[in-house]
Write a protein that holds these residues in place. Structure first.
Motif, PDB file in Angstrom:
ATOM      1  N   GLN A  78     -11.431  -8.206   4.038  1.00  0.00           N
ATOM      2  CA  GLN A  78     -11.689  -6.901   3.448  1.00  0.00           C
ATOM      3  C   GLN A  78     -10.994  -6.919   2.096  1.00  0.00           C
ATOM      4  OE1 GLN A  78      -9.736  -3.663   5.398  1.00  0.00           O
ATOM      5  NE2 GLN A  78     -10.915  -2.123   4.311  1.00  0.00           N
ATOM      6  N   VAL A  80      -9.742  -4.830  -1.176  1.00  0.00           N
ATOM      7  CA  VAL A  80      -9.383  -3.490  -1.621  1.00  0.00           C
ATOM      8  C   VAL A  80      -9.300  -3.547  -3.142  1.00  0.00           C
ATOM      9  CG1 VAL A  80      -7.712  -1.617  -1.467  1.00  0.00           C
ATOM     10  CG2 VAL A  80      -8.077  -3.134   0.511  1.00  0.00           C
ATOM     11  N   ASP A  86     -12.566   0.330  -0.621  1.00  0.00           N
ATOM     12  CA  ASP A  86     -11.954  -0.558   0.375  1.00  0.00           C
ATOM     13  C   ASP A  86     -12.797  -0.720   1.632  1.00  0.00           C
ATOM     14  OD1 ASP A  86     -11.709   1.929   1.550  1.00  0.00           O
ATOM     15  OD2 ASP A  86      -9.547   1.790   1.864  1.00  0.00           O
TER      16      ASP A  86
END
Length: 132
Positions: A78, A80, A86
């Motif tokens: 992931q 951000v 995000d």
């Protein structure tokens, strides 16, 4: 599943080093524009090229992005972004097909040493967010 041996952030780019020494240099602006989250996919499918997406020709909305976090997800990461986005989880297979030619890695003696993480992915803590 092919997992990169190293993941690090350099100025304006995410660097992935794959087995065999292959290296991918992925501009953060391009990653943000191609975010695979449901909201971004829906915006692209609907043809919305508003300020959030930055897909218009000549658009510079995402050119000054940085990463404030890289969160390991097992099958990917992931990312951000500094613009607050995000929600995108980028699978390793997605990265393999996202950017054309993967360059052979060359020794980079200017980078900080990398550290091993529990996922087997390395991160360079002094060059952006850590995956720890």
């Amino acid at each position: 599943m092919n997992v990169p041996l190293e993941v690090r952030c350099e100025t304006g780019a995410l660097i992935l080093v794959w087995s065999g020494g292959l290296r991918q240099h992925l501009p953060l602006a391009s990653l943000r524009r191609a975010c695979p989250c449901a909201g971004c996919r829906r915006e692209r499918m609907n043809g919305n090229t508003g300020a959030n997406m930055g897909d218009r020709a000549g658009d510079t909305a995402h050119e000054d992005l940085t990463l404030t976090g890289i969160v390991p997800m097992g099958y990917g990461v992931q990312l951000v972004f500094s613009d607050g986005h995000d929600r995108g989880i980028f699978p390793w297979a997605w990265f393999e097909h996202f950017a054309a030619p993967i360059q052979p890695a060359t020794p980079d003696h200017t980078s900080a040493p990398t550290t091993r993480t529990a996922t087997g992915v390395s991160a360079a803590p002094s060059h952006g967010p850590s995956m720890q």
